[in-house]
Design a protein around this motif. Structure first.
Motif, PDB file in Angstrom:
ATOM      1  N   GLU A 162       0.838  -1.204   0.000  1.00  7.16           N
ATOM      2  CA  GLU A 162       0.000   0.000   0.000  1.00  7.16           C
ATOM      3  C   GLU A 162       0.871   1.252   0.000  1.00  7.16           C
ATOM      4  O   GLU A 162       0.717   2.166   0.830  1.00  7.16           O
ATOM      5  CB  GLU A 162      -0.989  -0.013   1.168  1.00  7.16           C
ATOM      6  N   ASP A 163       1.770   1.279  -0.933  1.00  7.57           N
ATOM      7  CA  ASP A 163       2.696   2.406  -1.071  1.00  7.57           C
ATOM      8  C   ASP A 163       1.894   3.706  -1.208  1.00  7.57           C
ATOM      9  O   ASP A 163       1.027   3.816  -2.085  1.00  7.57           O
ATOM     10  CB  ASP A 163       3.559   2.185  -2.314  1.00  7.57           C
ATOM     11  N   PRO A 164       2.173   4.685  -0.397  1.00  6.26           N
ATOM     12  CA  PRO A 164       1.392   5.938  -0.441  1.00  6.26           C
ATOM     13  C   PRO A 164       1.525   6.710  -1.746  1.00  6.26           C
ATOM     14  O   PRO A 164       0.769   7.660  -1.975  1.00  6.26           O
ATOM     15  CB  PRO A 164       1.941   6.735   0.739  1.00  6.26           C
ATOM     16  N   ILE A 165       2.448   6.320  -2.619  1.00  8.13           N
ATOM     17  CA  ILE A 165       2.616   7.021  -3.889  1.00  8.13           C
ATOM     18  C   ILE A 165       1.338   6.979  -4.715  1.00  8.13           C
ATOM     19  O   ILE A 165       1.087   7.861  -5.540  1.00  8.13           O
ATOM     20  CB  ILE A 165       3.798   6.420  -4.687  1.00  8.13           C
ATOM     21  N   ALA A 166       0.496   5.974  -4.501  1.00  7.72           N
ATOM     22  CA  ALA A 166      -0.757   5.868  -5.255  1.00  7.72           C
ATOM     23  C   ALA A 166      -1.713   7.007  -4.934  1.00  7.72           C
ATOM     24  O   ALA A 166      -2.670   7.241  -5.687  1.00  7.72           O
ATOM     25  CB  ALA A 166      -1.444   4.534  -4.977  1.00  7.72           C
ATOM     26  N   ALA A 222       5.162   0.319 -13.918  1.00  2.29           N
ATOM     27  CA  ALA A 222       3.884   0.505 -13.225  1.00  2.29           C
ATOM     28  C   ALA A 222       3.182   1.779 -13.668  1.00  2.29           C
ATOM     29  O   ALA A 222       2.323   2.293 -12.968  1.00  2.29           O
ATOM     30  CB  ALA A 222       4.107   0.529 -11.720  1.00  2.29           C
ATOM     31  N   ARG A 223       3.545   2.267 -14.843  1.00  2.00           N
ATOM     32  CA  ARG A 223       2.918   3.478 -15.374  1.00  2.00           C
ATOM     33  C   ARG A 223       2.313   3.182 -16.742  1.00  2.00           C
ATOM     34  O   ARG A 223       2.630   2.178 -17.382  1.00  2.00           O
ATOM     35  CB  ARG A 223       3.955   4.597 -15.497  1.00  2.00           C
ATOM     36  N   GLY A 243       3.450  12.933  -7.818  1.00  2.00           N
ATOM     37  CA  GLY A 243       4.650  12.186  -7.473  1.00  2.00           C
ATOM     38  C   GLY A 243       4.751  10.846  -8.162  1.00  2.00           C
ATOM     39  O   GLY A 243       5.836  10.248  -8.192  1.00  2.00           O
ATOM     40  N   TYR A 244       3.639  10.369  -8.729  1.00  2.00           N
ATOM     41  CA  TYR A 244       3.637   9.047  -9.364  1.00  2.00           C
ATOM     42  C   TYR A 244       4.596   8.979 -10.551  1.00  2.00           C
ATOM     43  O   TYR A 244       4.998   7.901 -10.976  1.00  2.00           O
ATOM     44  CB  TYR A 244       2.222   8.675  -9.809  1.00  2.00           C
ATOM     45  N   ALA A 245       5.012  10.122 -11.047  1.00  2.00           N
ATOM     46  CA  ALA A 245       5.969  10.145 -12.152  1.00  2.00           C
ATOM     47  C   ALA A 245       7.307   9.520 -11.767  1.00  2.00           C
ATOM     48  O   ALA A 245       8.091   9.140 -12.644  1.00  2.00           O
ATOM     49  CB  ALA A 245       6.189  11.577 -12.621  1.00  2.00           C
TER      50      ALA A 245
END
Length: 327
Positions: A105-109, A122-123, A114-116
Motif C-alpha cells: 500500500e505504497d502511499p505514492i498511489a 507501473a505506469r 509524485g507518481y511520475a
C-alpha cells in the motif's frame, strides 16, 4: 523497445522541408493533441469512478488516440513514450511492480504528481490494463488501494500526454521545421529531418511485424499468444491495424504525390486483419488461425516494401536501409 538493426545504405535526394511541415501539421501534432484530449477524459473518468466497467471505455478510447503516435521514437518521444507504453515486458515487471505496490500500500498511489517517479513498469497503458482487465487485480472496490492506484495511473498518463503534446508542439516541431538553419545542432540539413521522420515509419512497421505479430506467433511448435500486445484488453489485432494506418498516414503526409501502391498495401493489411477471429491472437495454436496471422504479418511487411518503393525511393532512400539509424 529497440528492434534489430537492419543493414543498409542511405542517400537522400532533394530537400523536402515542406513535407516535414506536412507530416507535423497533418499527422504528428494532431495526433498528440487528440491523445492529450482522450487522456484527459480517461483521468477524469477514473477520478469519478475507478471501477473497470467505468474506466474501460475511456481506456480504449485513449489507447486508440495513442496509436497514431505510439511508435514515434524521436525527440521528446524517444524516452517519453516508454513510460506510456512499457511493452514488450517478457519478464513480467509490470505485474511484479503492481503487486508490490498493492501489497505494501505504497502511499505514492495517493500522489498523482509524485507518481511520475514510479518505475515505468507501473505506469501507462499496460499497468492500467493489468489493473482493470486482469482477474488477479480487477476485483477491487471503490475506495480501495487498487482503486486509488488506477486513479493515479490515469492521472499520470494524462500528465505525460500533456507533456508530450507541449514538447512536440513547442520546441521540437520548431527544431524539425528549421532543419538546416544556422544554430540548429539537431538537424544540420533539411534532408536529416526528412530522414528522421522516414525512419520512424519503417521502424514502426518492423516493430509491428516482429513484435506485435512475431511474439504471439512464436514458432509453429511453440506459439505464444500470452505475449500478444494488449491481450488483456483484447486490442492485439486492433493495435496492428492502427499502427499500420499510422505508418501509412505519416508516409503519405511526407509525400506530395499519389501513392496508389501504398494505399492498396494498407487495404490488404486491413482485409487480412478482418479475417482474424480472435482479437488477441489467442487462437494461434490452431494451424488455420496461425496462417491468418502469418498472412497479416506478410501484409505488414508488404506495406513497408510499398512505402520504400513508392515514397522512399523517390526521395533517394535506398530500400532496406537501417531504420534504426536516424542520424
Amino acid at each position: 523497445m529497440r528492434l534489430p538493426i537492419l543493414a543498409t545504405t542511405l542517400c537522400l535526394a532533394a530537400p523536402a522541408l515542406a513535407d516535414v511541415d506536412s507530416a507535423l501539421d497533418r499527422h504528428i501534432l494532431p495526433g498528440f493533441d487528440a491523445f492529450a484530449e482522450r487522456a484527459a477524459v480517461l483521468a477524469k473518468t477514473a477520478a469519478a469512478d475507478c471501477r473497470p466497467k467505468a474506466v474501460g471505455p475511456a481506456y480504449q478510447a485513449a489507447f486508440d488516440a495513442w496509436m497514431p503516435v505510439a511508435d514515434l521514437r524521436l525527440g521528446p518521444s524517444e524516452t517519453g513514450a516508454l513510460s506510456i507504453a512499457f511493452w514488450p515486458d517478457p519478464r513480467g515487471f509490470t505485474q511484479r511492480t503492481l503487486t508490490r505496490l498493492i501489497a505494501e500500500e505504497d502511499p505514492i498511489a495517493r500522489d498523482p504528481e509524485g507518481y511520475a517517479d514510479v518505475s515505468i513498469a507501473a505506469r501507462g497503458f499496460f499497468a492500467l490494463e493489468m489493473l482493470i482487465h486482469d482477474p488477479a487485480f480487477a476485483e477491487y472496490a471503490p475506495g480501495s488501494y487498487t482503486c486509488d492506484l488506477v486513479t493515479a495511473i490515469a492521472a499520470d498518463l494524462h500528465n505525460q500526454a500533456k507533456a508530450l503534446e507541449a514538447s512536440w508542439e513547442g520546441e521540437f516541431a520548431a527544431t524539425l521545421r528549421s532543419a538546416g538553419a544556422a544554430g540548429n545542432a539537431t538537424f544540420l540539413t533539411e534532408d536529416e529531418a526528412l530522414r528522421a521522420l522516414y525512419t520512424q515509419i519503417l521502424s514502426s512497421l518492423d516493430f509491428t511485424a516482429q513484435k506485435r505479430l512475431g511474439l504471439p506467433l512464436g514458432t509453429f511448435d511453440r506459439p505464444r499468444p500470452a505475449l500478444a500486445e494488449a491481450r488483456r484488453s483484447g486490442r492485439s489485432v486492433r493495435n496492428v491495424v492502427l499502427a499500420a494506418e499510422a505508418a501509412h498516414g505519416l508516409a503519405t503526409a511526407l509525400a506530395d504525390w499519389p501513392t496508389p501502391t501504398t494505399d492498396a498495401a494498407l487495404e490488404t493489411v486491413q482485409t487480412a486483419a478482418a479475417r482474424i477471429e480472435a482479437p488477441a491472437f489467442q487462437d494461434v495454436t490452431d494451424p488455420q488461425a496461425r496462417l491468418r496471422a502469418e498472412i497479416l504479418q506478410q501484409a505488414v511487411n508488404s506495406l513497408r516494401e510499398a512505402i520504400e518503393q513508392e515514397i522512399g525511393a523517390r526521395y533517394g532512400i535506398t530500400p532496406g536501409f537501417n531504420s534504426q539509424d536516424g542520424d
